[in-house]
Motif scaffolding. Structure first.
Motif, PDB file in Angstrom:
ATOM      1  N   ALA A 231       0.994  -1.354   0.026  1.00  0.00           N
ATOM      2  CA  ALA A 231       0.188   0.020  -0.076  1.00  0.00           C
ATOM      3  C   ALA A 231       0.874   1.393   0.031  1.00  0.00           C
ATOM      4  O   ALA A 231       0.576   2.346  -0.681  1.00  0.00           O
ATOM      5  CB  ALA A 231      -0.909   0.135   1.267  1.00  0.00           C
ATOM      6  N   ALA A 232       2.070   1.226   0.762  1.00  0.00           N
ATOM      7  CA  ALA A 232       2.723   2.502   0.821  1.00  0.00           C
ATOM      8  C   ALA A 232       3.573   2.655  -0.654  1.00  0.00           C
ATOM      9  O   ALA A 232       3.619   3.613  -0.962  1.00  0.00           O
ATOM     10  CB  ALA A 232       4.136   2.371   2.033  1.00  0.00           C
ATOM     11  N   LEU A 233       3.992   1.437  -1.329  1.00  0.00           N
ATOM     12  CA  LEU A 233       4.353   1.821  -2.655  1.00  0.00           C
ATOM     13  C   LEU A 233       3.507   2.244  -3.576  1.00  0.00           C
ATOM     14  O   LEU A 233       3.624   3.163  -4.499  1.00  0.00           O
ATOM     15  CB  LEU A 233       4.830   0.409  -3.121  1.00  0.00           C
ATOM     16  CG  LEU A 233       6.073  -0.117  -2.614  1.00  0.00           C
ATOM     17  CD1 LEU A 233       6.793  -1.296  -3.450  1.00  0.00           C
ATOM     18  CD2 LEU A 233       7.371   0.895  -2.799  1.00  0.00           C
ATOM     19  N   LYS A 234       2.035   1.978  -3.648  1.00  0.00           N
ATOM     20  CA  LYS A 234       1.039   2.447  -4.134  1.00  0.00           C
ATOM     21  C   LYS A 234       0.989   3.802  -4.051  1.00  0.00           C
ATOM     22  O   LYS A 234       0.709   4.619  -5.054  1.00  0.00           O
ATOM     23  CB  LYS A 234      -0.160   1.647  -4.214  1.00  0.00           C
ATOM     24  CG  LYS A 234      -0.043   0.219  -4.669  1.00  0.00           C
ATOM     25  CD  LYS A 234      -1.362  -0.279  -4.375  1.00  0.00           C
ATOM     26  CE  LYS A 234      -2.697  -0.031  -5.046  1.00  0.00           C
ATOM     27  NZ  LYS A 234      -3.828  -0.844  -4.789  1.00  0.00           N
ATOM     28  N   LYS A 235       0.834   4.504  -2.992  1.00  0.00           N
ATOM     29  CA  LYS A 235       0.719   5.642  -2.421  1.00  0.00           C
ATOM     30  C   LYS A 235       2.168   6.464  -3.023  1.00  0.00           C
ATOM     31  O   LYS A 235       1.943   7.797  -3.450  1.00  0.00           O
ATOM     32  CB  LYS A 235       0.703   5.931  -0.805  1.00  0.00           C
ATOM     33  CG  LYS A 235       0.449   7.214  -0.498  1.00  0.00           C
ATOM     34  CD  LYS A 235       0.159   7.347   0.997  1.00  0.00           C
ATOM     35  CE  LYS A 235       0.074   8.755   1.371  1.00  0.00           C
ATOM     36  NZ  LYS A 235      -0.008   8.846   3.128  1.00  0.00           N
ATOM     37  N   ALA A 236       3.143   6.063  -2.718  1.00  0.00           N
ATOM     38  CA  ALA A 236       4.527   6.630  -3.284  1.00  0.00           C
ATOM     39  C   ALA A 236       4.477   6.877  -4.638  1.00  0.00           C
ATOM     40  O   ALA A 236       4.960   7.879  -5.076  1.00  0.00           O
ATOM     41  CB  ALA A 236       5.519   5.969  -2.680  1.00  0.00           C
ATOM     42  N   GLU A 242       3.060  13.063  -8.832  1.00  0.00           N
ATOM     43  CA  GLU A 242       2.505  14.617  -8.530  1.00  0.00           C
ATOM     44  C   GLU A 242       3.621  15.492  -8.067  1.00  0.00           C
ATOM     45  O   GLU A 242       3.560  16.447  -7.650  1.00  0.00           O
ATOM     46  CB  GLU A 242       1.589  14.518  -7.372  1.00  0.00           C
ATOM     47  CG  GLU A 242       0.258  13.819  -7.673  1.00  0.00           C
ATOM     48  CD  GLU A 242      -0.549  13.585  -6.425  1.00  0.00           C
ATOM     49  OE1 GLU A 242      -0.074  13.786  -5.439  1.00  0.00           O
ATOM     50  OE2 GLU A 242      -1.715  13.023  -6.688  1.00  0.00           O
ATOM     51  N   ASN A 243       4.805  14.835  -8.041  1.00  0.00           N
ATOM     52  CA  ASN A 243       6.103  15.683  -7.736  1.00  0.00           C
ATOM     53  C   ASN A 243       6.089  16.039  -6.155  1.00  0.00           C
ATOM     54  O   ASN A 243       6.371  17.231  -5.939  1.00  0.00           O
ATOM     55  CB  ASN A 243       6.709  16.473  -8.690  1.00  0.00           C
ATOM     56  CG  ASN A 243       6.807  16.167  -9.927  1.00  0.00           C
ATOM     57  OD1 ASN A 243       7.747  15.106 -10.154  1.00  0.00           O
ATOM     58  ND2 ASN A 243       6.219  16.811 -11.155  1.00  0.00           N
TER      59      ASN A 243
END
Length: 763
Positions: A231-236, A242-243
């Protein structure tokens, strides 16, 4: 124990009593070490008394059951009702590591012995490293006893709860047929399993990190569970698109050959060739990063990220560090388990609920498989043809064994090797079976009909390769004395020196100009061959001996370190590993004075042992003027006059005084025996001797360069000065070549090998 009875013919018999049992009336008990000593002393005394009847000391041992002996402990619970591992239908690949807190593993040798004993019933295979800091294991276990094996590991205090994230299990077991062919093929091309045996080895560290001090491995950042990581990778990924300034830094802590074929979306590889290089890379990459910036790290199974996490938090002061729990292996397994669970709960097909992996490509693993494909993405580039691939292997030329990324087509056409030279070495060396795809034997000429791009490749492919320790000697020289790495003799010349020294009568060699010891090792290898041929020492003649002289202190100290390894470990893989460890002893960027011990003595004496009594002695001598020492030897003066003349002298010293060096050897029979060889290096001097032989035209070029230097600065002027010096030395070399070719005391053969080698036989 008791004394034997003697038959009338003098043979030893055991006396029996009336009941037909051994008569032990006069026997004594053996219950302690003192009783054992008494027994052997009694046997010797009895032998002395009956020397005419007995051929050797003898004693009778009567073994009986001790009714008071404690009963053996019951088998451990984890073995109760265990299946026969030989009946398993499949093998399960697994890995785990543990960093026990406090003292860690107090006695690694005893712990390794205990593991071998406890794991023997499971028929487990693999490679396990044990050190005081912990345990690192990659294994394959029969699937039908996997639960018993895991219970056994949990029962061991140093493992148990300290196995971070438990045991990392590959999601799909391999059938016995798949397991038999899942590893790297053997030298002969035969299929091989990932592991053949169980090797449990004691090491200084379970992961060679190059750090000169340990860290607290229990404090290494947040151990992020695989699905939270997902999940953290998807958010990252969204933040990166979005820079966003809040996007975490995602670091792949594996080596470049691993990241070349597989990586998480949005991750940055450290691009290291060895893990010990990580610290300098981290310092440079994170030099301007705020200490509270989010940093996410991952590796194959999690162990390297423990060390990276500890370093980031304890040495660099970062406060928001997380690492993938269980590494890529745990992520892959957990993602598959979650998909299967979602399929069951949703009562739809797995494809309909499948969550795409954020890891793309192949996960490199440290067993014979070398890689497990997680997605079909081909991220690597074939080192042979440049096409896309994710296949990783080791070059099948055993003396190369380089790790390569290679597509299936090139892997087939190059027989699993990395180059024309290695392919032809493999074929020419007889390792390939001459079978076509149908299994029929091919025509011998067709089987070896491989192409070579250069004569050098052809020569290499049809020569016996040097032991791999010489490659490590070259690597060490590049690391420890980079400015002089071009001065190493090289493979072809080194093998020739070894052949020459192997053919000498007594194996007595003098080297003038040791540098870092590459040629010294070749000469020592030849002297070792002579020692083995001479057999057991049964006379007072001096044995094989190598004496080598060097002026530069730094080179001398490196050479001593190298020769200590060779004389201790010989010329096999053990020596290669020890030489590799020498340059790996400290992190990159540390100068060699801290890696190689300072040598205060001017003479270091070593001995290379053989299986017979003809050992090879080696003296490394640091000199201020090698020619002065040589001239003293020729006159029979000084500390270095040899016991008997040398068979061979190798000169790789001051090029301006070669005439004097060779003259000393030819003039005195104290240094070189008649019929002995002198080999002189660099006699073609970068090819400039050809110009030097032209005479006057060369002098005008030098004069022109002299005048032009006055109007130039920096690199241009330095280059002209360098060229002028090279031409001056070429003139000296041409002068030497001309004189020695006309010397009536010698026969000369000049070989255009490398930078030129003259072979001079003393008449």
């Amino acid at each position: 124990a008791g004394y034997p009875a003697l038959a009338s013919d003098g043979s030893v018999v055991v006396a029996n009593n009336a009941e037909g049992n051994t008569d032990t009336a006069n026997f004594w008990n053996i219950e302690s070490d003192e009783d054992v000593v008494k027994t052997f002393s009694s046997a010797l005394e009895f032998f002395e008394e009956h020397r005419d009847d007995l051929k050797r000391p003898s004693i009778v041992i009567h073994v009986k059951r001790n009714p008071n002996a404690p009963k053996p402990a019951p088998p451990p619970a984890y073995l109760d009702n265990m299946a026969n591992p030989k009946d398993t239908p499949s093998m399960t690949m697994l890995s785990f590591y543990a960093f026990p807190p406090g003292l860690g593993i107090e006695n690694p040798d005893e712990f390794a012995t205990m593991l071998r004993k406890k794991w023997k019933p499971f028929d487990a295979l693999g490679r396990v490293y044990v050190a005081q800091e912990g345990v690192n294991a990659q294994m394959s276990v029969p699937t039908n006893v996997l639960s018993n094996f895991m219970e056994c590991c949990q029962s061991i205090p140093e493992l148990g709860k300290h196995m971070e994230n438990g045991i990392n299990i590959d999601p799909v077991p391999l059938s016995m047929a798949e397991f038999a062919t899942a590893g790297t093929p053997a030298d002969g091309g035969e299929a091989a399993p990932p592991f053949r045996n169980l090797h449990i080895r004691v090491r200084g560290k379970i992961v060679a990190d190059g750090l000169d001090h340990g860290l607290d491995w229990q404090s290494a950042g947040y151990d992020m569970p695989p699905m939270e990581w997902h999940a953290a990778l998807k958010k990252a990924r969204e933040q990166q698109q979005e820079n966003s300034q809040d996007a975490p830094i995602i670091l792949d802590c594996r080596n470049n050959y691993e990241t070349d074929v597989g990586i998480f979306d949005g991750a940055e590889p450290l691009n290291t060739e060895a893990f010990r290089e990580s610290w300098d890379v981290l310092k440079e990459r994170l030099s301007d990063t705020p200490k509270d910036a989010p940093i996410m790290t991952y590796c194959t199974g999690g162990i390297r990220c423990v060390k990276v996490g500890a370093y980031l938090t304890q040495e660099m002061g970062f406060t928001n560090v997380s690492r993938l729990a269980g590494g890529i292996i745990a992520y892959d397994r957990t993602l598959q388990e979650e998909q299967e669970k979602a399929t069951r709960e949703a009562t739809v097909s797995q494809d309909q609920v499948k969550e795409p992996s954020m890891f793309k490509g192949t996960n490199f693993v440290f067993d014979g498989r070398l890689g497990r494909s997680i997605t079909e993405d081909a991220l690597g580039v074939c080192s042979t043809c440049g096409s896309e691939t994710s296949l990783v292997s080791n070059c099948r030329n055993g003396n190369c064994h380089k790790r390569i990324v290679q597509c299936e087509t090139c892997k087939t056409s190059f027989h699993g090797t990395c180059s024309d030279a290695c392919r032809n070495r493999l074929v020419h060396g007889g390792f390939m079976r001459n079978l076509d795809s149908t299994g029929e034997e091919q025509d011998s000429a067709a089987a070896t009909a491989t192409s070579f791009s250069t004569l050098d490749d052809y020569s290499t492919g049809h020569s016996t390769p040097p032991p791999s320790l010489y490659r490590e000697l070259e690597f060490n020289t590049r690391t420890l004395i980079p400015s002089g790495s071009h001065m190493v003799s090289g493979s072809a010349q080194g093998r020739l020196l070894k052949q020459f020294s192997s053919m000498t009568r007594d194996g007595r060699i003098l080297e003038i100009g040791t540098f870092t010891g590459y040629a010294t090792a070749c000469l020592l290898e030849g002297a070792f061959n002579v020692a083995e041929q001479l057999g057991n020492k049964n006379d007072d003649q001096p044995g094989p001996y190598v004496m080598t002289m060097e002026r530069d202190r730094k080179a001398f100290e490196v050479a001593v370190a190298h020769m200590k390894v060779v004389t201790q470990h010989g010329f096999g893989e053990e020596a290669a590993e020890a030489l590799c460890a020498l340059r790996s002893a400290t992190p990159s960027g540390v100068n060699n004075e801290q890696i190689v011990p300072t040598i205060e003595e001017d003479v270091v004496s070593l001995t290379l042992k053989t299986e017979n009594e003809r050992n090879v002695d080696c003296d490394l001598v640091r000199v201020s003027d090698g020619l002065a020492i040589l001239e003293e030897m020729a006159a029979g003066r000084g500390d270095f006059v040899p016991e008997t003349p040398f068979d061979m002298v190798f000169v790789d010293a001051d090029k301006t005084r070669l005439v004097e060096y060779v003259d000393a050897c030819l003039s005195s029979d104290l240094i070189l025996k008649r019929g002995g060889l002198i080999t002189v290096d660099n006699v073609l001097w970068k090819g400039l001797v050809l110009e030097a032989s032209g005479g006057g035209s060369q002098r005008s070029d030098d004069q022109a360069s002299l005048s032009s230097t006055e109007s130039l600065e920096g690199e241009d002027a330095n280059e002209i000065r360098k060229n002028r010096r090279a031409r001056k030395l070429a003139n000296k070399m041409h002068h030497f070549n001309s004189i020695i070719a006309k010397d009536s005391r010698a026969e000369v053969l000049m070989l255009p090998l490398r930078d030129g080698l003259s072979v001079i036989r003393k008449k």
